[in-house]
Motif scaffolding. Sequence first.
Motif, PDB file in Angstrom:
ATOM      1  N   CYS A  95     -13.721  74.709  49.611  1.00 21.30           N
ATOM      2  CA  CYS A  95     -12.642  74.717  48.909  1.00 21.30           C
ATOM      3  C   CYS A  95     -12.116  76.504  48.907  1.00 21.30           C
ATOM      4  CB  CYS A  95     -12.841  74.449  47.472  1.00 21.30           C
ATOM      5  SG  CYS A  95     -13.137  72.850  47.256  1.00 21.30           S
ATOM      6  N   ARG A  98     -11.091  76.887  52.720  1.00 21.72           N
ATOM      7  CA  ARG A  98      -9.533  76.258  52.743  1.00 21.72           C
ATOM      8  C   ARG A  98      -8.428  77.020  51.918  1.00 21.72           C
ATOM      9  NH1 ARG A  98      -8.428  70.385  51.520  1.00 21.72           N
ATOM     10  NH2 ARG A  98      -6.534  69.828  52.567  1.00 21.72           N
ATOM     11  N   GLY A  99      -8.965  77.402  50.612  1.00 19.75           N
ATOM     12  CA  GLY A  99      -7.822  78.088  49.924  1.00 19.75           C
ATOM     13  C   GLY A  99      -7.334  79.297  50.615  1.00 19.75           C
ATOM     14  N   LYS A 102      -5.062  78.549  53.409  1.00 19.56           N
ATOM     15  CA  LYS A 102      -3.543  78.191  52.895  1.00 19.56           C
ATOM     16  C   LYS A 102      -2.733  79.354  52.624  1.00 19.56           C
ATOM     17  CE  LYS A 102      -3.789  73.355  52.276  1.00 19.56           C
ATOM     18  NZ  LYS A 102      -2.899  72.580  51.687  1.00 19.56           N
ATOM     19  N   TYR A 109      -2.589  76.486  46.901  1.00 19.08           N
ATOM     20  CA  TYR A 109      -3.890  75.597  47.138  1.00 19.08           C
ATOM     21  C   TYR A 109      -4.354  75.237  45.808  1.00 19.08           C
ATOM     22  CZ  TYR A 109      -8.446  73.738  48.042  1.00 19.08           C
ATOM     23  OH  TYR A 109      -9.647  73.038  48.250  1.00 19.08           O
TER      24      TYR A 109
END
Length: 119
Positions: A95, A98-99, A102, A109
Motif C-alpha cells: 500500500c 502504491r501510494g 500515485k 491514494y
Amino acid sequence: MTDGEERSVAALAHLSAIIAMVLSAGWLSFVGPLIVWFLYKDRSPYVRNAAAGSFNFNVWAWVMSVVAWIMAFTVILLPFAVILWVIAGFLTLWCHIRGALKATRGEVYRYPASIGLLQ
C-alpha cells in the motif's frame, strides 16, 4: 509549494512509513507520516491528505500487529499470529509503495483499511 514539491512530499509521506518501519523493527511505522502531517498540514491539503491516510493506515497495521503478538503469547494461536504478521507486513509494503507511486503522478491514494484519527 509548487505542484512538483507537493507530489514529492506526498510520496515521502507514504514512504516514510516504510523507512520508520525498518528503523524501528516495525513498531514506529506511524511516526514518519505523523511528522510529515505536522510539518505540512497547513501548507498543502494534498500533502496533509496523503500523510493522514498513511498515518491512519499504519495505526490499523500497528493494532493488527499488537493483536498478533497477543495471539503469539498464547502459543496455541501462534499460527494465526504469523498469518496476521505476514498480512500486515505485505499490506504495509504494497500500500505504501502504491501510494507513493500515485503521489508522484499527483493522484490521491485511498488505503484499503485504516483507523481514522487524522484528517
